[in-house]
Design a protein around this motif. Structure first.
Motif, PDB file in Angstrom:
ATOM      1  N   LEU A   3       1.579  -1.050  -0.012  1.00  0.00           N
ATOM      2  CA  LEU A   3      -0.253  -0.278  -0.233  1.00  0.00           C
ATOM      3  C   LEU A   3       0.733   1.737  -0.035  1.00  0.00           C
ATOM      4  CD1 LEU A   3      -2.550  -1.098   2.974  1.00  0.00           C
ATOM      5  CD2 LEU A   3      -3.151  -0.835   0.297  1.00  0.00           C
ATOM      6  N   ASN A   4       1.654   0.844   0.765  1.00  0.00           N
ATOM      7  CA  ASN A   4       2.940   1.842   0.675  1.00  0.00           C
ATOM      8  C   ASN A   4       3.884   2.809  -0.106  1.00  0.00           C
ATOM      9  OD1 ASN A   4       1.875   3.505   3.384  1.00  0.00           O
ATOM     10  ND2 ASN A   4       3.512   1.606   4.568  1.00  0.00           N
ATOM     11  N   TYR A   5       3.764   1.565  -0.992  1.00  0.00           N
ATOM     12  CA  TYR A   5       4.670   1.804  -2.230  1.00  0.00           C
ATOM     13  C   TYR A   5       3.476   2.428  -3.635  1.00  0.00           C
ATOM     14  CZ  TYR A   5       7.055   0.251  -6.098  1.00  0.00           C
ATOM     15  OH  TYR A   5       8.329   0.439  -7.157  1.00  0.00           O
ATOM     16  N   MET A   6       2.633   1.995  -3.237  1.00  0.00           N
ATOM     17  CA  MET A   6       1.795   2.509  -4.306  1.00  0.00           C
ATOM     18  C   MET A   6       1.317   4.159  -4.118  1.00  0.00           C
ATOM     19  SD  MET A   6      -0.961  -0.836  -5.625  1.00  0.00           S
ATOM     20  CE  MET A   6      -1.304  -0.935  -3.974  1.00  0.00           C
ATOM     21  N   ASP A   7       1.290   3.912  -2.619  1.00  0.00           N
ATOM     22  CA  ASP A   7       1.473   5.325  -2.556  1.00  0.00           C
ATOM     23  C   ASP A   7       2.983   6.545  -3.258  1.00  0.00           C
ATOM     24  OD1 ASP A   7      -1.680   5.428  -1.494  1.00  0.00           O
ATOM     25  OD2 ASP A   7      -0.278   5.686   0.503  1.00  0.00           O
ATOM     26  N   ARG A   8       3.779   5.873  -2.455  1.00  0.00           N
ATOM     27  CA  ARG A   8       4.683   6.490  -3.515  1.00  0.00           C
ATOM     28  C   ARG A   8       4.848   6.958  -4.914  1.00  0.00           C
ATOM     29  NH1 ARG A   8       7.054   3.342   0.167  1.00  0.00           N
ATOM     30  NH2 ARG A   8       8.430   1.891  -0.655  1.00  0.00           N
ATOM     31  N   THR A   9       4.507   5.660  -5.634  1.00  0.00           N
ATOM     32  CA  THR A   9       4.506   5.749  -7.185  1.00  0.00           C
ATOM     33  C   THR A   9       3.655   6.373  -7.506  1.00  0.00           C
ATOM     34  OG1 THR A   9       3.773   3.292  -6.984  1.00  0.00           O
ATOM     35  CG2 THR A   9       6.224   4.304  -6.751  1.00  0.00           C
ATOM     36  N   GLY A  10       2.379   6.410  -6.676  1.00  0.00           N
ATOM     37  CA  GLY A  10       1.059   7.525  -7.460  1.00  0.00           C
ATOM     38  C   GLY A  10       0.389   6.177  -8.852  1.00  0.00           C
ATOM     39  N   THR A  11       0.204   4.682  -8.283  1.00  0.00           N
ATOM     40  CA  THR A  11      -0.205   3.615  -8.448  1.00  0.00           C
ATOM     41  C   THR A  11      -2.050   3.191  -7.542  1.00  0.00           C
ATOM     42  OG1 THR A  11       1.319   1.961  -7.871  1.00  0.00           O
ATOM     43  CG2 THR A  11       1.843   2.763 -10.543  1.00  0.00           C
ATOM     44  N   ARG A  12      -2.441   2.139  -8.312  1.00  0.00           N
ATOM     45  CA  ARG A  12      -3.647   1.871  -7.810  1.00  0.00           C
ATOM     46  C   ARG A  12      -4.021   0.415  -7.798  1.00  0.00           C
ATOM     47  NH1 ARG A  12      -8.083   5.418  -8.910  1.00  0.00           N
ATOM     48  NH2 ARG A  12      -9.640   4.676  -6.842  1.00  0.00           N
ATOM     49  N   ILE A  13      -2.921  -0.502  -8.622  1.00  0.00           N
ATOM     50  CA  ILE A  13      -3.427  -1.781  -8.563  1.00  0.00           C
ATOM     51  C   ILE A  13      -2.504  -1.763  -8.321  1.00  0.00           C
ATOM     52  CG2 ILE A  13      -4.289  -3.364 -10.356  1.00  0.00           C
ATOM     53  CD1 ILE A  13      -6.087  -0.702 -11.619  1.00  0.00           C
ATOM     54  N   CYS A  14      -1.850  -3.135  -8.235  1.00  0.00           N
ATOM     55  CA  CYS A  14      -1.055  -4.145  -7.856  1.00  0.00           C
ATOM     56  C   CYS A  14      -1.055  -5.572  -8.361  1.00  0.00           C
ATOM     57  CB  CYS A  14      -0.144  -4.486  -6.499  1.00  0.00           C
ATOM     58  SG  CYS A  14      -1.047  -4.534  -4.784  1.00  0.00           S
ATOM     59  N   THR A  15      -0.837  -6.715  -9.055  1.00  0.00           N
ATOM     60  CA  THR A  15      -1.822  -7.838  -9.390  1.00  0.00           C
ATOM     61  C   THR A  15      -0.637  -8.549  -9.966  1.00  0.00           C
ATOM     62  OG1 THR A  15      -2.730  -6.134 -10.779  1.00  0.00           O
ATOM     63  CG2 THR A  15      -2.594  -8.843 -11.867  1.00  0.00           C
ATOM     64  N   GLU A  68       2.951  -6.943 -11.141  1.00  0.00           N
ATOM     65  CA  GLU A  68       2.698  -5.648 -11.865  1.00  0.00           C
ATOM     66  C   GLU A  68       2.301  -4.868 -10.870  1.00  0.00           C
ATOM     67  OE1 GLU A  68       0.708  -6.303 -16.205  1.00  0.00           O
ATOM     68  OE2 GLU A  68      -0.396  -5.880 -15.044  1.00  0.00           O
ATOM     69  N   PHE A  69       2.623  -3.384 -11.642  1.00  0.00           N
ATOM     70  CA  PHE A  69       2.091  -1.897 -10.465  1.00  0.00           C
ATOM     71  C   PHE A  69       1.047  -1.490 -11.829  1.00  0.00           C
ATOM     72  CE2 PHE A  69       4.520  -3.711  -7.588  1.00  0.00           C
ATOM     73  CZ  PHE A  69       4.145  -3.334  -6.423  1.00  0.00           C
ATOM     74  N   SER A  70       0.265  -0.705 -11.886  1.00  0.00           N
ATOM     75  CA  SER A  70      -0.213   0.117 -12.800  1.00  0.00           C
ATOM     76  C   SER A  70      -1.544   1.373 -12.096  1.00  0.00           C
ATOM     77  CB  SER A  70      -1.196  -0.273 -13.510  1.00  0.00           C
ATOM     78  OG  SER A  70      -2.484  -1.335 -13.138  1.00  0.00           O
TER      79      SER A  70
END
Length: 493
Positions: free
Chosen positions: A406-418, A479-481
């Motif tokens: 969750l914190n990684y997605m916040d830092r990178t501006g991504t919302r989906i991790c698959t 995969e982050f998107s």
């Protein structure tokens, strides 16, 4: 009425769910969350099971949370003490205020267009919808509504009372009664000596033996450390000691199964004496840790056998009779009460229906990622503990990793991790390499695992600690998107 939305939705308010909520509050304090609990109370397993003697089959220094020291003298704790520990944790951190009771989750539908899960729960006979960005499944590994009972021949003929430990009746009076407990697992070895304290006699009837190991109910080293050191430090040292001991014992058992078997059976012989038929009643056909070992605190089962209060019979049931059981050997067992400690019915994700962009996901067709996510299923983690160590060790790591994601997605501006399976062939294996009946019955519903990391399910705390606490989040597999606008095809006029 507007649909409520949360950053994270946790399903299940048991040991795992409360732990996940704590990690969220600590590591992602700005995230909103709620817990959906199907039952009317907190505690999961430790509130559901009410049978006599209910206790942990792991020490509380590893079954307890890493962040909350276990302060009681007994390391092998009774159910009510564990339930109190879970409730206390929830109250201390305000987690109990975020629990929605009586919400049985039936379906979760993912939309890549909005990067949200829509979760449908049954509440008071109605369907309630809640949306979230990330779904944390902490619903345990078995069906709460009913345990597993084989189709015993003639079961309807028995005139006495038949009880399954998972649904223990409050009004069951077994004082002075003749009791047969069918089973040889953790529940059976707990029930038999406890019921024998007041029953006329208890017979533990098993088709085949299980490895049974005695361990002191109190950890002397832990109690000494607690008297000498600050509580958290003493707890951390004891926890590390016990984790290392578990790993060492498991590895020795795997590398030297015959010597381990000889040692375990020698300990049983020390308790029961040279004249007891260890070969028939306590010598399994499999190697140590092909199934989970049964733990008995302070040798209570062995003491009950020596006192003549409990007997062990190893045989098969031919049929139930009006007064008890007829066995294939020709022996008959009379009983006033028969307890079917015959196991659990495993289930995954609480048997919730999962859809990803309208496509139904069958968990057994997915591959497990790091033992906590599923291939091609976005923003969903599932807590599943170890078979060879305490459940909470893996639950803690799973919650930590969820927060890292969750914190990684916040830092990178991504919302989906698959998690995405690599192209090409990869050897696929069953998710659990365990010969226990409840696992074998459930293999058809469980995901697969791969032969290589991160698709390999390690039953190893040290490996998981490195991978989940310190390993790269962006590992080339996840995969982050960002959410992309979906362009609908124009329909020709």
């Amino acid at each position: 009425m507007a649909i409520e939305h949360f950053d994270v939705l946790i399903v299940g308010a048991g040991l795992s769910g409360i732990g996940a909520a704590y990690h969220l509050k600590r590591d992602c304090p700005k995230k909103t969350y709620a817990i959906l609990e199907a039952r009317a109370a907190i505690g999961g397993t430790w509130d559901l099971f009410r049978y006599p003697g209910i206790r942990s089959d792991s020490d509380m220094y590893t079954l307890g949370y890493a962040f909350k020291p276990w302060r009681e003298a007994k390391a092998i704790a009774d159910g009510p003490s564990i339930l109190n520990y879970v409730r206390e944790t929830a109250a201390e951190h305000g987690i109990d205020r975020n629990i929605r009771y009586g919400h049985k989750v039936r379906r979760a539908s993912w939309s890549s267009e909005t990067a949200t899960w829509t979760v449908e729960a049954e509440h008071d006979g109605k369907t309630v919808k809640v949306t979230c960005n990330f779904l944390s499944m902490c619903s345990g590994y078995y069906n709460y509504e009913a345990g597993y009972t084989p189709d015993f021949p003639g079961i309807e003929r028995f005139k006495g009372r038949i009880v399954h430990p998972q649904l223990w009746p409050e009004d069951l009076d077994y004082a002075g009664k003749t009791v047969v407990v069918i089973g040889s697992g953790a529940t059976a070895v707990t029930l038999a000596p406890e019921m024998a304290k007041t029953a006329g006699h208890v017979t533990m009837l098993q088709r085949s033996p299980t490895y049974v190991v005695s361990r002191p109910a109190e950890d002397g080293v832990a109690n000494w450390l607690r008297a000498k050191l600050p509580g958290k430090l003493a707890y951390d040292i004891t926890r590390a000691k016990n984790v290392l001991f578990q790993m060492l014992f498991f590895n020795i058992a795997r590398k030297k199964p015959e010597k381990t078997k000889e040692r375990l059976l020698g300990l049983v012989r020390d308790h029961l004496g040279p004249d007891y038929d260890i070969e028939t009643h306590f010598t399994p056909r499999y190697n140590p840790w092909d199934q989970r070992l049964c733990l008995v605190p302070d040798a209570d089962l062995f003491a009950s056998i020596k006192a003549g209060k409990t007997s062990v019979v190893t045989d098969h049931i031919e049929t139930f009779t009006e007064t008890g059981l007829k066995l294939t050997s020709g022996q008959s067992l009379d009983a006033d009460i028969i307890v079917t400690a015959t196991g659990l019915r495993m289930q995954l994700l609480g048997e919730m229906e999962v859809l990803v962009d309208g496509r139904k996901i069958a968990p057994h067709e997915t591959t497990s990622y790091k033992g906590m996510m599923f291939s091609d299923v976005p923003n969903l983690s599932s807590t599943f503990g170890y078979t060879n160590a305490s459940w909470t060790l893996k639950a803690d790591l799973t919650a930590e990793y969820m927060c890292r994601l969750l914190n990684y997605m916040d830092r990178t501006g991504t919302r989906i991790c698959t998690p995405r399976l690599p192209e090409g062939e990869m050897e696929i294996e069953p998710w659990l390499d365990f010969s226990s009946g409840y696992v074998q019955r459930a293999l058809k519903i469980l995901p697969r695992q791969g032969a290589k990391t991160p698709w390999k399910v390690h039953q190893n705390y040290a490996k998981d600690l490195v991978a989940l606490r310190y390993g790269k989040v962006d590992d080339g597999v996840m995969e982050f998107s960002k959410v992309k606008a979906v362009t609908k095809a124009k329909v020709a006029a």
